[in-house]
Design a protein around this motif. Structure first.
Motif, mmCIF file in Angstrom:
data_model
loop_
_atom_site.group_PDB
_atom_site.id
_atom_site.type_symbol
_atom_site.label_atom_id
_atom_site.label_comp_id
_atom_site.label_asym_id
_atom_site.label_seq_id
_atom_site.Cartn_x
_atom_site.Cartn_y
_atom_site.Cartn_z
ATOM 1 N N GLY A 168 -32.622 -16.252 26.632
ATOM 2 C CA GLY A 168 -31.887 -16.441 26.920
ATOM 3 C C GLY A 168 -30.306 -16.960 26.658
ATOM 4 N N ALA A 169 -30.601 -16.184 25.107
ATOM 5 C CA ALA A 169 -29.434 -16.466 24.619
ATOM 6 C C ALA A 169 -28.359 -14.933 25.012
ATOM 7 N N LEU A 194 -26.535 -14.070 10.954
ATOM 8 C CA LEU A 194 -26.781 -14.376 12.660
ATOM 9 C C LEU A 194 -25.237 -15.132 11.879
ATOM 10 N N PHE A 195 -25.523 -16.340 11.342
ATOM 11 C CA PHE A 195 -24.328 -17.466 10.915
ATOM 12 C C PHE A 195 -23.054 -16.618 10.618
ATOM 13 N N VAL A 237 -21.008 -15.374 13.794
ATOM 14 C CA VAL A 237 -20.715 -15.863 14.290
ATOM 15 C C VAL A 237 -19.256 -16.377 14.002
ATOM 16 N N TYR A 263 -16.983 -22.307 22.270
ATOM 17 C CA TYR A 263 -15.707 -21.691 21.632
ATOM 18 C C TYR A 263 -15.420 -20.495 22.446
ATOM 19 N N ARG A 264 -15.580 -20.278 23.524
ATOM 20 C CA ARG A 264 -14.910 -19.283 24.353
ATOM 21 C C ARG A 264 -14.507 -20.434 25.883
ATOM 22 N N LEU A 283 -26.678 -20.708 18.701
ATOM 23 C CA LEU A 283 -26.404 -20.148 18.491
ATOM 24 C C LEU A 283 -25.565 -19.660 19.249
ATOM 25 N N ALA A 284 -25.864 -19.236 20.748
ATOM 26 C CA ALA A 284 -25.277 -18.522 21.634
ATOM 27 C C ALA A 284 -24.630 -19.303 22.283
ATOM 28 N N ILE A 285 -25.135 -20.427 21.944
ATOM 29 C CA ILE A 285 -24.313 -22.224 22.907
ATOM 30 C C ILE A 285 -23.081 -22.435 22.673
ATOM 31 N N ILE A 286 -22.705 -21.831 20.581
ATOM 32 C CA ILE A 286 -21.830 -22.243 19.767
ATOM 33 C C ILE A 286 -20.586 -21.110 20.599
ATOM 34 N N VAL A 287 -21.363 -20.127 20.676
ATOM 35 C CA VAL A 287 -20.435 -18.999 20.780
ATOM 36 C C VAL A 287 -19.459 -19.796 22.895
ATOM 37 N N MET A 288 -20.245 -19.930 23.492
ATOM 38 C CA MET A 288 -20.680 -20.488 24.310
ATOM 39 C C MET A 288 -18.969 -21.354 24.880
ATOM 40 N N ILE A 311 -27.482 -16.901 28.413
ATOM 41 C CA ILE A 311 -26.264 -17.794 27.853
ATOM 42 C C ILE A 311 -24.618 -17.043 27.660
ATOM 43 N N SER A 312 -24.669 -16.138 26.635
ATOM 44 C CA SER A 312 -23.968 -15.641 26.364
ATOM 45 C C SER A 312 -22.830 -14.551 27.083
ATOM 46 N N LEU A 338 -16.791 -13.841 13.763
ATOM 47 C CA LEU A 338 -16.108 -13.991 15.476
ATOM 48 C C LEU A 338 -15.972 -14.489 15.867
ATOM 49 N N MET A 339 -15.802 -16.024 15.584
ATOM 50 C CA MET A 339 -14.537 -17.067 15.848
ATOM 51 C C MET A 339 -13.456 -17.303 14.850
#
Lengths: 109, 169
Positions: B158-159, B69-70, B73, A93-94, A86-91, B162-163, B76-77
């Motif tokens: 990692g999360a 969590l899903f 997200v 999307y950003r 989900l962090a990758i998907i947020v990235m 990445i974010s 959020l989008m």
């Protein structure tokens, strides 16, 4: 219940997950379909552990609980995978303002 | 038809119906809500199979943590049915045919197995209780258990990395 009922249920669940991964383009839905496939495997592991416990429980008492420990570890790995994914998907999307996996084509260049 | 069989078929219909709605729904929020239904039905299956600990963990981890969590997200989008990516019709047919073929192959292969009629229910089942599983987890599987904690730590780091927004150069 016979074990074949659980086998067919898990097969159908796994197939629905595969169809979702193949046909949907939304990255979040694809992730959820991967979760469906993991859950099909979990359900089958638990069903087989109960079958072995019903038949061989007095000879191999630890055989059945091994499968349930494996299901526990599958859940652990799935949780870690979802947090990173989900962090990758947020990235994604950003950067692209879309969750369309076709945009990932640009990773080629 | 006794109570166990009625519950099995009811939970199976809920499981497969929820899973189908996940794939069919255009709105991602509806997909997530039907996936929660599927997870609750799978927990019901675990209770039927005398795996009480896994049923509770399934509800807490999947229906609780992961689905929140899903949902977080997606909210959020600000995704909805209008922002859904366009689907190729040929891809849809191809994926459905491929998946159906997979189901046919799986069922045809598993119908041949010898012990397909073995019952899975047990009158007294204690292996699914938390005491028994905890004993197995902390004696035979203590190594993988500790390694999974390292996996969680690295996934968390990692999360975050990445974010994290990169610095303006």
């Amino acid at each position: 219940m016979a074990i074949s009922n659980y086998i067919f249920l898990a097969s159908a669940l796994f197939t629905i997950g595969v169809i979702g991964v193949l046909t949907r383009r939304n990255a979040i839905i694809i992730f959820m379909c991967v979760e469906l496939m993991l859950n099909a495997a979990n359900l089958l592991l638990v069903a087989f552990s109960q079958m072995h416990n019903a038949h061989l429980g007095k000879y191999f008492p630890t055989l059945a609980s091994d499968a349930q420990v494996f299901v526990f570890f599958i859940m652990v790995v799935a949780a870690a995978e979802v947090s990173v994914g989900l962090a990758i998907i947020v990235m994604l999307y950003r950067n692209t303002h879309s969750v369309d996996v076709n945009f990932l084509n640009r990773l080629k260049n | 038809m006794n109570i166990t069989q009625i519950l099995f078929w009811l939970l199976s219909v809920l499981t497969l119906g929820g899973a189908l709605l996940v794939v069919i729904c255009k709105n991602p929020v509806h997909s997530i809500l039907s996936l929660i239904v599927t997870f609750f039905a799978i927990s019901g299956h675990y209770i039927l199979l005398n795996a009480q600990f896994l049923a509770i963990v399934n509800i807490i981890v999947y229906a609780g943590a992961i689905m929140v969590l899903f949902l977080f997200v997606v909210m959020l989008m600000n995704l909805n049915a209008a922002s859904e990516p366009q689907r190729n019709k040929y891809l849809l047919y191809g994926g459905t045919i491929a998946g159906g073929s997979l189901l046919i192959v799986l069922v045809a292969a598993l119908k041949q197995s010898g012990d397909a009629m073995n019952p899975v229910q047990l009158k007294t089942g204690s292996i699914g209780l938390v005491g028994h599983l905890g004993k197995a987890l902390f004696t035979d599987y203590v190594g993988p258990f500790e390694i999974s904690s390292v996996l969680f730590l690295s996934a968390m780091v990692g999360a975050v990395i990445i974010s994290k927004k990169e610095h303006q150069a």
